[in-house]
Design an enzyme around this catalytic site. Sequence first.
Site, PDB file in Angstrom:
ATOM      1  N   CYS A  52      -0.162  -5.442  -0.016  1.00 54.41           N
ATOM      2  CA  CYS A  52      -1.221  -4.746   0.728  1.00 54.41           C
ATOM      3  C   CYS A  52      -1.640  -5.586   1.935  1.00 54.41           C
ATOM      4  O   CYS A  52      -2.017  -6.754   1.795  1.00 54.41           O
ATOM      5  CB  CYS A  52      -2.407  -4.483  -0.200  1.00 54.41           C
ATOM      6  SG  CYS A  52      -3.920  -3.977   0.632  1.00 54.41           S
ATOM      7  N   CYS A 103      -5.218  -6.679   1.777  1.00 53.82           N
ATOM      8  CA  CYS A 103      -5.382  -7.772   0.817  1.00 53.82           C
ATOM      9  C   CYS A 103      -4.950  -9.099   1.429  1.00 53.82           C
ATOM     10  O   CYS A 103      -5.590 -10.140   1.216  1.00 53.82           O
ATOM     11  CB  CYS A 103      -4.574  -7.490  -0.446  1.00 53.82           C
ATOM     12  SG  CYS A 103      -4.993  -5.938  -1.275  1.00 53.82           S
TER      13      CYS A 103
END
Length: 708
Positions: A279, A282
């Site tokens: 991600c 992230c």
Amino acid sequence: MRLRLAKVLPLFLATLALSAPQESPTETTDRDPRAAAVADDSPKDTVFNGQTVPPIPELDGTSLEQDIANGYWLVKAFSPWCHHCKALAPKWQTLYEYYYTSDPVPASKEPVDSQASLNSFSRYYNFKFGSIDCTAFGTACIDVLGVQSFPTLLLMKNGKEIKRATGDKSMKNLSKFIEESLESIRPGSRPKDGIELPAVGAHEVAMAEKTYADKQASNLKGDRKSKGKTKPKDPSKPEPVGGIANPQGKSKVLSAESFQRHITKTLDPWLIKFYVPWCHHCQALAPSWEAMAREMKGRLNVGEVNCEVERRLCKDAHVSAYPTIALFKGPERIDYEGLRGLGDLINYADSATAAVTGVPEVTLQEFEELEKTEEVIFVYFHDHATTSEDFQALERLPIHLIGHGKIVKSSDAKLAQRFAIFTWPRLVVSRDGKTKEYPGLMPQHMRDVPKLIGWMQANWLPLVPELNSANSHDIMDGKFVVLGILSRERSDEFTIAKREIKNAAIEWMEKQEQAFQLERQELRDAKQLRIEEAEDRRDQRALRDAKLIRINMDEIQRKDVAFAWVDGIFWERWIRQTFGISVADGEKVIMYDLDNHRYWDNTITGNPIVPSRTSILETLPKVVVSPPKLTPKATGSSIAHFFFRLRNAIINHPIVAVGLLIGFTIASFLGRRTLRRRRVFGSNTGGYFHLDGKEGLLGTTNGNGKAD
């Protein structure tokens, strides 16, 4: 019948006693000693858990009021010939022995004098057991205790009845009755997990578990004793609650097992990040997360869960987007929805650290100092009778207020007098000096955590909050918003504008409260008129219907008005795209209806609305009425506004929308069918006329060009 027997039987027994022949002292002395032993049926001491227990006090009806005048008494009113009383007797004796020998505060195992020790059950709670024979003292049972049946258990305080035990007289129910009574006498003193009851007639049983406060005290003593000593830790056992938080200043990688050990089974607060390695958001969050963890060293536990590895854990945690940040404390969980910059994360972690440390106790002076820095303060008023269940519900509230307000508790009489508090416990919110009380009054209302949280969410915003991405939905959804577009760069104008908007908000709310009270009074007057009219006509049916009318102000549809301000420099792009204005031209006020994608920026005279009490209050009443007296502007294009209005019409009038859809479908079907018939009829040459007259109606040729 029982009561009459209770009155007559003592007189009958007394008569028999007087008529019996009197024995001389010599005759009594000459009796068989074994017969004397049999005749001596007075209660004897018993032994429970190795301690001597005296007999249950037998109360004398002639001095009953004086005997129970001090402290708490649990009195059993019985009759020797009552079968239910005989069945209750062994249970009553076992419970008495159990409580008599129990130590409220765990101490040494050496036997102590239960009457002299300050740690005895009787002296700690000022609680005693007693029995009264209503066959012998029928008048006292009726006049003093109000006994109507046998057996009856009454809890008395200073000679006055508090409550009676109802339901079946099982050990479990009787113990529950006693435990509730003891908890009300000394809140927090009884075991949280209940007690282990002895079997009926047993002479020993394991004593109850310690209370939560005792466990904390024993943990503290154990820490002092073991200071300087290190013992190998068993990794299979959960770590104790209350250790040093985040000792290394790092984000701890958690598995399903360690998540359960550190978070699920403890009350330690943890800030957790759920993420996946691929991600991009992230990956961008990772440096700020690690820096925040270092900043929280020794203050707040920080952890992370890789959802690629721990898929089942993330599914159980209802993680649907990455990254997801949540604060856990025991059963409570709060999702973080703010910005993910380092400063935002640290601010939130600081607020979380302050919230999870407990609810502080304040006095009037401390509260007044707190008012200088906090815009929203919730105050929980309590007294000596507030129970442990009330405090347990209170301790679950602070985590839900992170970033929204502060909650404190107080038993200060002066602070209670300032807020006009006369019943306890009570919950009050103070927003910029304006107070509002939680409507629940019953004990179950003060322990209903979801309702408490819902009320706090409706009142945790200041009177004029700053609009940002975290609170935008709380402020604007379902409301008209008086939105001040201000600039901090012009400090003097900024301060004056905020004060003017706040004054307008206070005056508007006071007027709305007066209008609310007037409207409710009008509804009450209308109900009373219907009742009086029905009484004059002697119409019982109309009278009954009028009395059944319930006045519920919550059912009246009205749109609330909220006040807020936004930083015109920071949110310049959004303001320009939505309202087409710029703060560079000066402070402005917008009246925004988000639900209908419309706004007002001019007064009735056509001038811009400015941050002035007069300008706001003369425009707002003309906007909130339906239909508004001022023409609104759309926040989007005309096409988008059309489809938005169409969608709102369908949502607000679903039945009409379904009817129109069905009608449109039927009309389309019939139209297509009619068109198909016309095409079939027109395909035959005999179905129409040629204008040249060469072909007749039936397709025949006529030299004159006419049809027969």
